[in-house]
Design a protein around this motif. Sequence first.
Motif, PDB file in Angstrom:
ATOM      1  N   GLU A   1       0.832  -1.195   0.000  1.00 35.05           N
ATOM      2  CA  GLU A   1       0.000   0.000   0.000  1.00 35.05           C
ATOM      3  C   GLU A   1       0.873   1.254   0.000  1.00 35.05           C
ATOM      4  O   GLU A   1       1.992   1.256   0.515  1.00 35.05           O
ATOM      5  CB  GLU A   1      -0.906   0.026   1.238  1.00 35.05           C
ATOM      6  N   SER A   2       0.330   2.326  -0.574  1.00 36.03           N
ATOM      7  CA  SER A   2       1.020   3.608  -0.528  1.00 36.03           C
ATOM      8  C   SER A   2       0.983   4.169   0.893  1.00 36.03           C
ATOM      9  O   SER A   2       0.091   3.846   1.678  1.00 36.03           O
ATOM     10  CB  SER A   2       0.358   4.608  -1.485  1.00 36.03           C
ATOM     11  N   PHE A   3       1.964   5.006   1.226  1.00 33.85           N
ATOM     12  CA  PHE A   3       1.903   5.752   2.478  1.00 33.85           C
ATOM     13  C   PHE A   3       2.460   7.148   2.241  1.00 33.85           C
ATOM     14  O   PHE A   3       3.244   7.386   1.316  1.00 33.85           O
ATOM     15  CB  PHE A   3       2.644   5.033   3.614  1.00 33.85           C
ATOM     16  N   THR A   4       2.019   8.083   3.073  1.00 33.95           N
ATOM     17  CA  THR A   4       2.370   9.486   2.920  1.00 33.95           C
ATOM     18  C   THR A   4       3.084   9.979   4.169  1.00 33.95           C
ATOM     19  O   THR A   4       2.663   9.686   5.286  1.00 33.95           O
ATOM     20  CB  THR A   4       1.102  10.333   2.689  1.00 33.95           C
ATOM     21  N   PHE A   5       4.168  10.732   3.970  1.00 30.36           N
ATOM     22  CA  PHE A   5       4.889  11.284   5.103  1.00 30.36           C
ATOM     23  C   PHE A   5       5.338  12.705   4.786  1.00 30.36           C
ATOM     24  O   PHE A   5       5.303  13.151   3.628  1.00 30.36           O
ATOM     25  CB  PHE A   5       6.081  10.409   5.488  1.00 30.36           C
ATOM     26  N   LEU A   6       5.763  13.403   5.827  1.00 29.65           N
ATOM     27  CA  LEU A   6       6.183  14.789   5.686  1.00 29.65           C
ATOM     28  C   LEU A   6       7.703  14.867   5.641  1.00 29.65           C
ATOM     29  O   LEU A   6       8.393  14.385   6.549  1.00 29.65           O
ATOM     30  CB  LEU A   6       5.664  15.624   6.858  1.00 29.65           C
ATOM     31  N   ASP A   7       8.224  15.473   4.584  1.00 31.88           N
ATOM     32  CA  ASP A   7       9.654  15.728   4.459  1.00 31.88           C
ATOM     33  C   ASP A   7       9.886  17.208   4.714  1.00 31.88           C
ATOM     34  O   ASP A   7       9.333  18.065   4.030  1.00 31.88           O
ATOM     35  CB  ASP A   7      10.143  15.349   3.059  1.00 31.88           C
ATOM     36  N   GLY A   8      10.702  17.520   5.717  1.00 36.14           N
ATOM     37  CA  GLY A   8      10.963  18.923   6.048  1.00 36.14           C
ATOM     38  C   GLY A   8      10.407  19.282   7.412  1.00 36.14           C
ATOM     39  O   GLY A   8       9.890  18.447   8.152  1.00 36.14           O
TER      40      GLY A   8
ATOM     41  N   GLU B   1       4.196  11.117  -1.156  1.00 42.33           N
ATOM     42  CA  GLU B   1       3.379   9.904  -1.239  1.00 42.33           C
ATOM     43  C   GLU B   1       4.214   8.832  -1.920  1.00 42.33           C
ATOM     44  O   GLU B   1       4.589   8.973  -3.087  1.00 42.33           O
ATOM     45  CB  GLU B   1       2.085  10.147  -2.005  1.00 42.33           C
ATOM     46  N   LEU B   2       4.510   7.773  -1.180  1.00 41.47           N
ATOM     47  CA  LEU B   2       5.378   6.719  -1.695  1.00 41.47           C
ATOM     48  C   LEU B   2       4.538   5.497  -2.040  1.00 41.47           C
ATOM     49  O   LEU B   2       3.979   4.831  -1.169  1.00 41.47           O
ATOM     50  CB  LEU B   2       6.433   6.372  -0.644  1.00 41.47           C
ATOM     51  N   GLU B   3       4.440   5.227  -3.334  1.00 39.36           N
ATOM     52  CA  GLU B   3       3.654   4.094  -3.813  1.00 39.36           C
ATOM     53  C   GLU B   3       4.451   2.795  -3.668  1.00 39.36           C
ATOM     54  O   GLU B   3       5.672   2.824  -3.493  1.00 39.36           O
ATOM     55  CB  GLU B   3       3.266   4.314  -5.276  1.00 39.36           C
TER      56      GLU B   3
ATOM     57  N   LEU C   1       3.954  10.049   9.498  1.00 37.84           N
ATOM     58  CA  LEU C   1       3.039   9.573   8.474  1.00 37.84           C
ATOM     59  C   LEU C   1       1.663  10.209   8.648  1.00 37.84           C
ATOM     60  O   LEU C   1       1.235  10.513   9.769  1.00 37.84           O
ATOM     61  CB  LEU C   1       2.904   8.047   8.533  1.00 37.84           C
ATOM     62  N   PHE C   2       0.967  10.386   7.515  1.00 38.83           N
ATOM     63  CA  PHE C   2      -0.340  11.025   7.495  1.00 38.83           C
ATOM     64  C   PHE C   2      -1.304  10.183   6.666  1.00 38.83           C
ATOM     65  O   PHE C   2      -0.885   9.333   5.878  1.00 38.83           O
ATOM     66  CB  PHE C   2      -0.249  12.435   6.895  1.00 38.83           C
ATOM     67  N   ASN C   3      -2.585  10.458   6.835  1.00 38.20           N
ATOM     68  CA  ASN C   3      -3.606   9.767   6.045  1.00 38.20           C
ATOM     69  C   ASN C   3      -3.740  10.431   4.687  1.00 38.20           C
ATOM     70  O   ASN C   3      -4.682  11.188   4.424  1.00 38.20           O
ATOM     71  CB  ASN C   3      -4.960   9.793   6.773  1.00 38.20           C
ATOM     72  N   GLY C   4      -2.790  10.188   3.808  1.00 41.74           N
ATOM     73  CA  GLY C   4      -2.835  10.731   2.468  1.00 41.74           C
ATOM     74  C   GLY C   4      -2.310  12.150   2.416  1.00 41.74           C
ATOM     75  O   GLY C   4      -2.174  12.826   3.440  1.00 41.74           O
ATOM     76  N   PRO C   5      -2.005  12.653   1.206  1.00 38.29           N
ATOM     77  CA  PRO C   5      -1.525  14.033   1.051  1.00 38.29           C
ATOM     78  C   PRO C   5      -2.575  15.019   1.548  1.00 38.29           C
ATOM     79  O   PRO C   5      -3.768  14.826   1.356  1.00 38.29           O
ATOM     80  CB  PRO C   5      -1.313  14.166  -0.462  1.00 38.29           C
ATOM     81  N   LYS C   6      -2.106  16.088   2.186  1.00 42.78           N
ATOM     82  CA  LYS C   6      -3.020  17.084   2.728  1.00 42.78           C
ATOM     83  C   LYS C   6      -2.548  18.475   2.358  1.00 42.78           C
ATOM     84  O   LYS C   6      -1.407  18.692   1.971  1.00 42.78           O
ATOM     85  CB  LYS C   6      -3.090  16.979   4.261  1.00 42.78           C
ATOM     86  N   LYS C   7      -3.464  19.415   2.498  1.00 45.21           N
ATOM     87  CA  LYS C   7      -3.120  20.819   2.397  1.00 45.21           C
ATOM     88  C   LYS C   7      -2.996  21.372   3.808  1.00 45.21           C
ATOM     89  O   LYS C   7      -3.581  20.846   4.742  1.00 45.21           O
ATOM     90  CB  LYS C   7      -4.200  21.585   1.624  1.00 45.21           C
ATOM     91  N   ILE C   8      -2.245  22.460   3.930  1.00 46.80           N
ATOM     92  CA  ILE C   8      -2.057  23.064   5.244  1.00 46.80           C
ATOM     93  C   ILE C   8      -3.404  23.409   5.867  1.00 46.80           C
ATOM     94  O   ILE C   8      -3.617  23.239   7.065  1.00 46.80           O
ATOM     95  CB  ILE C   8      -1.178  24.322   5.135  1.00 46.80           C
TER      96      ILE C   8
END
Length: 298
Positions: free
Chosen positions: A179-186, A226-228, A261-268
């Motif tokens: 599964e893909s997962f999303t994380f914050l870089d920075g 988002e890393l597939e 990690l987050f539940n998918g890409p998000k906006k601020i």
Amino acid sequence: MKSIPCHLPALLFLFVLHAQAEELRDGLYTTSRQGDGRVVEQVNHPSGQKVRLDRLLTTQLSEARLISQNNDNSRYRLSLYAAPFEKPDAPAGYVVVVGGQCYGVASHSSVRKDGRRRFGARVNETEHVQGLAKVLDIQPERRTHPGHRTLVTLEQKHQDARVGGRVVLLLRIKNVGGESFTFLDGGMQRGARNNQFSFVGFDHRGKPMPDVGDPMHFGGIGGFVELEPGGVFEKAVDATKWFEFSEPGAYRITAAYQYDLFNGPKKISEGLDAIWRDHAVAQTRVVVYEREDPAVKQ
């Protein structure tokens, strides 16, 4: 007839104390250093620091959430919106009262189009989390492992590193799960170095290397990755921001890259609520050569 001791004064005293406790209405308050406002304890302060209540701005609190702030679910953030209220003339501190308990406010947003503001308070103790959830009729948002699987590698990016020069390392995170997962870089790099990284190093004699860099930072701009499945994320980092490679030889370096990690890409504007904190850890051998002599360069 046996007489019965009368405890009426004591009962009246207890009744008055109870009535005074009842007077503390739920809502958003400002605080002040002086005045005749009621002094109450902040139950979410480590030492139970007391504050003096000034104005009750509003009793309309909504959209409450209790969001876990760490993987073992021992720290939470209470997030809620306060209805439109008249802004204090002077800068003020805020507290929020829920269920008769006072919580110091750690953050608040700007005013939304509908006039409401979001307020955040830290909640550390289990009994406060459970009590708040019951009063607010909500479920705490606890963290569970999202099931991601990674393969992490670390290598020296340039094989001709010299004493006194840069030693650049390349970290790779590969998604080896289904599964893909999303994380914050920075978010930790506005300073002398990128503190999303941490290192342990041993020099060519096998001795631990001291961290001689500057860990101070002031946040920084971040972006969602988002890393597939099968995807690879790469990040280069200059290890001389941590260590001095003052002599030629082979060094052993272990890197740890912290990421949320987050539940998918998000906006601020959608809020930043991490669901899990992880560390990508790998080790590599670094070789540093003698300082290059400019006199022999062609």
